[in-house]
Design a protein around this motif. Structure first.
Motif, short mmCIF file in Angstrom:
data_model
loop_
_atom_site.label_atom_id
_atom_site.label_comp_id
_atom_site.label_asym_id
_atom_site.label_seq_id
_atom_site.Cartn_x
_atom_site.Cartn_y
_atom_site.Cartn_z
N HIS A 176 38.39 47.38 51.57
CA HIS A 176 37.75 45.65 51.31
C HIS A 176 39.59 44.56 51.67
O HIS A 176 39.34 44.06 51.89
N TYR A 177 40.45 45.59 50.53
CA TYR A 177 41.53 44.51 50.30
C TYR A 177 42.61 45.60 50.76
O TYR A 177 43.93 45.00 50.05
N GLN A 182 44.77 38.72 49.71
CA GLN A 182 44.23 39.81 48.81
C GLN A 182 44.18 40.39 49.12
O GLN A 182 43.02 41.03 49.85
N TYR A 183 45.76 41.12 48.92
CA TYR A 183 46.29 42.31 49.77
C TYR A 183 46.69 42.69 48.90
O TYR A 183 47.47 43.11 47.60
N VAL A 184 45.92 44.24 48.45
CA VAL A 184 46.38 44.68 46.78
C VAL A 184 46.90 45.84 46.31
O VAL A 184 47.59 45.37 45.62
N PRO A 211 49.97 36.46 44.23
CA PRO A 211 49.89 37.04 45.17
C PRO A 211 48.86 37.36 46.14
O PRO A 211 48.21 37.28 46.85
N LEU A 212 47.91 37.10 44.60
CA LEU A 212 46.54 37.01 46.19
C LEU A 212 45.55 36.18 45.52
O LEU A 212 44.72 35.69 46.79
N THR A 234 40.25 37.26 52.15
CA THR A 234 38.79 37.40 51.74
C THR A 234 38.38 36.05 50.87
O THR A 234 37.34 35.99 50.64
N GLY A 235 39.20 35.44 50.27
CA GLY A 235 38.50 34.80 49.27
C GLY A 235 39.00 35.14 48.26
O GLY A 235 38.38 36.65 47.42
#
Length: 774
Positions: A405-406, A453-455, A448-449, A389-390
């Motif tokens: 969203h993540y 963008q994966y929490v 990592p982000l 997602t940026g």
């Protein structure tokens, strides 16, 4: 956010907490112990009941052995805690076992003997490492009983996630593969053709595999609980090194447990749980040892190797920790030990990368395949764009309040620690004693982000951030009246996180835990993972020659069938291309080609995925629906041909089969013979003769007796490594009787053995045998 609270799931967790609290009060009066101790006993008993006694004993045996091995490197002093020695020992175990995975030596008896032997030989070291633990536990609770009770309650509530059966997507598609192959075959096939991630870093799955071998059943919940316990233990010791008060340390543990993502680490076999434990242990070692010795460097090498052996992307955590180590130890590094420490790290981490390069052509398959060009994936660099997602100015805010969203979870899955204690982190950065840890933790959170963008990938960084953040909070100590407001604020933060804890795990959110409590594991599997029930039917009802094709791109859950199942999803680059346009032609020809290529005699189909082409192919293969679980059907295909009978003598009959249509390579031979005979006669000798293209003959003989109905049956299953050019069955009675022996029915199925063709470990074994025995 009030609308995002999972009230139904929270209500059930609160009910469980009240039950635990009632038991804890009873134990407190009975044993005259603190409330926190009673709560700990209550939650441990519940874990035993639901995770299983055999898996927990298996995990304890592995942990004890790891302490025995780790104590060889970690000196026994009060400054080297048991969780640290255990983690060092686990790094040695995973490193050594990882290199032996392709060898057929992994059995229950072998591991049980080795682990027990280590415990016996190293008993004194294990006892010396653990002897101070009970007294330390009591002392830590006595100093801050309220904070301790809150922490144990939070940890216990989250531990309920370890009760659930394994139903995560990645576990059913990949992670269960290594444990089940070790349990079923005695080695790991490394089949990158059927599972693209087969040679990805496997340290976490190795521990799961050892535990499953020893327990003879899945041990995921127990192993996940062990990793969480190690993380909490190292957080306690890191907090002590940072001079946090006992109250602060207990609240730090409560806060880490209450983070919804922590609950998620207990529901599956992903690497974030073990990564957090290893990262905190490394941080503790660096923070603790200002003047390192040779042992310190060796321990850092072993733990760094385990970090990279868990996941390739852990370099984004190992990198900042390594730079911190060099900066802090720069004037005291024992340089002569550096090559040995690096070699230790390579031994621990290197098995998956080495086998991946040698066997699959890419050490990090499928990553960077645009450079390595492995045949098992497209010649492009793999990249998951689902959560790209940026980054933007309000990204952290969205990460907290719009987490869905993540992540696969709901909003609030990250918890509220970054928002509530972000200011404390800024204060910690101004403190020389804490600044390096704060900067390293912040970097491990951000790096990592920047890639995706994966929490979920920031969960290990949360374990590093919390000690630094707590150092920036005014001292939390129950003995100081003026800080009760701070204590209360942190406790409320814990409760706020717990209110959203179910959002971090779809299993808790979806009510899996409540269904497990009310209806049992079978009901949960039927409802949430029906393919697991089908896999159990296949294992129990079909022989070793059974091959299963899952005709479903959405649910490629083939891992637990130990390499005998194939999927038509992107995990299998060859089959997904064959099946991509299989429904275009309604005559079923393309599906028949897929069946032929896999040698499948069992087909699993989701009821929404039937097409005219697939139905035609199933009909042409004489398919019969044999079972239905949930929305999935299990079909059995009847690929066979009849033999030609000839009589060599009155007491001997032979059946010959046409093998001209046999597969061109490795073949699965399945045959059945029914004969009519006279009851009470002497045994009938059955002889099976298989001739391969390479002139190798396989022969098997057995004696059968005629049944009460005047009939006898025998079957034959064999996997051969080359094309079959001849197959004959001979039945002979020991003497001539009034009713001669007659063949009622004789059939054979010659199917392609794609499993053998793709078994990279088996081919490696053959090459190794050729080197050893010229």
């Amino acid at each position: 956010m009030w609308l995002k609270i999972p009230y139904s799931a929270d209500e059930f967790l609160v009910e469980l907490a009240l039950v635990a609290l009632a038991f804890a009060y009873a134990l407190r009066r009975l044993l005259r112990c603190r409330l926190a101790t009673g709560l700990a006993v209550s939650w441990i008993v519940a874990l035993v009941c639901y995770a299983g006694i055999a898996p927990l004993i298996s995990s304890l045996l592995i942990g004890s052995s790891a302490i025995g091995i780790g104590s060889l490197v970690v000196p026994h002093t009060s400054m080297r805690p048991a969780p640290f020695a255990l983690l060092v020992g686990l790094s040695v175990i995973t490193g050594l076992v990882g290199w032996t995975l392709p060898l057929p030596i992994h059995t229950h008896s072998a591991y049980l003997s080795i682990l027990i032997g280590i415990c016996v030989v190293r008993w004194h070291a294990i006892a010396a490492t653990m002897q101070s633990w009970p007294a330390s536990w009591v002392q830590a609770i006595d100093v801050a009983p309220g904070s301790a009770a809150l922490a144990v309650m939070a940890i216990g509530m989250v531990s309920t996630c370890a009760w659930t059966p394994t139903i995560h997507f990645d576990d059913l598609a990949y992670h269960l593969g290594l444990p089940y192959q070790l349990q079923t075959l005695g080695y790991y096939r490394m089949d990158a053709g059927s599972q693209l991630w087969a040679v990805a870093p496997w340290a976490g799955d190795v521990i799961q595999g050892i535990a499953q071998l020893v327990a003879k059943t899945e041990a995921r919940g127990a192993v996940d609980s062990m990793w969480l316990t190690l993380t909490l233990g190292m957080l306690w010791n890191l907090g002590e090194t940072l001079q946090l008060s006992p109250s602060a340390r207990w609240l730090m543990l409560a806060l880490y447990a209450s983070v919804p993502l922590t609950a998620d680490t207990l529901t599956g076999m992903q690497t974030e749980g073990p990564t957090a434990a290893v990262a905190v242990a490394l941080a503790w070692l660096i923070q603790r040892d200002l003047v390192p010795d040779r042992r310190s460097l060796m321990m850092a090498g072993l733990l760094g190797g385990l970090l990279l052996g868990l996941k390739a992307s852990n370099v984004l955590i190992a990198g900042p920790l390594g730079l911190w180590l060099l900066w802090r130890w720069q004037a005291h590094i024992p340089w002569r030990t550096v090559p040995i420490a690096m070699a230790a790290a390579i031994v621990v981490a290197g098995s998956s990368y080495s086998y991946g390069y040698v066997l699959a052509g890419n050490p990090v398959l499928p990553l960077f395949n645009g450079y390595f060009h492995s045949q098992y994936y497209l010649p492009i660099n793999f990249r998951d764009t689902t959560y790209e997602t940026g980054l933007h100015v309000w990204f952290l805010w969205d990460l907290i309040f719009h987490t869905s969203h993540y992540f696969e979870g709901a909003d609030g899955s990250l918890g509220f620690v970054p928002l509530a204690l972000g200011g404390s982190l800024l204060i910690a950065i101004t403190m020389p004693r804490v600044r390096p840890l704060a900067l390293v933790a912040s970097t491990a959170f951000v790096l990592p982000l920047t890639q995706i963008q994966y929490v979920r990938y920031v969960q290990p960084a949360m374990a590093l951030l919390l000690p630094a953040m707590f150092c920036g909070i005014p001292s939390i100590d129950l003995r100081q009246h003026e800080n009760r407001a701070v204590l209360t604020a942190v406790a409320l933060l814990v409760l706020s996180n717990l209110a959203f804890v179910a959002n971090g795990s779809w299993q808790l959110y979806g009510g899996v835990l409540k269904d497990l409590w009310a209806h049992g594991e079978l009901k949960v599997l039927n409802s949430y993972a029906p393919t697991r029930r089908i896999a159990a039917i296949i294992r129990e009802g079909y022989g070793a020659s059974a091959r299963t094709l899952l005709v479903d791109r959405r649910y490629p859950y083939a891992a637990e069938l130990a390499g005998t199942a194939f999927v038509t999803s992107w995990y299998d680059n060859e089959l997904v291309q064959m099946a991509w346009n299989a429904d275009v032609r309604t005559d079923g020809v393309q599906w028949a080609r897929v069946f032929d290529r896999t040698g499948a005699n069992l087909i699993v189909v989701h009821q929404d995925d039937y097409t005219s082409a697939l139905k035609t192919a199933l009909s042409q293969a004489r398919g019969v629906r044999v079972s239905t679980v949930g929305d999935f059907d299990l079909w059995a295909l009847h690929w066979y041909q009849m033999g030609v009978e000839s009589r060599a003598s009155p007491e001997t009959v032979a059946v010959t089969f046409d093998t001209s249509s046999a597969p061109p390579g490795a073949t699965l031979v399945s045959a059945d013979l029914n004969v009519r005979c006279k009851t009470g006669t002497t045994p009938i000798e059955i002889r099976w003769d298989v001739t391969q293209e390479d002139s190798v003959h396989k022969t098997r003989s057995e004696n059968i007796s005629c049944g009460l109905l005047g009939a006898a049956h025998s079957s034959f299953e064999e996997a051969v490594s080359a094309k079959v050019v001849g197959f004959t069955i001979t039945a002979t009675q020991s003497r001539l009787v009034a009713i001669p022996l007659q063949v009622d029915k004789a059939t054979v199925s010659l199917r392609s053995d794609l499993t053998a063709e793709r078994d990279l470990a088996w081919h490696w074994q053959r090459r190794l045998l050729g080197w050893v025995t010229p």
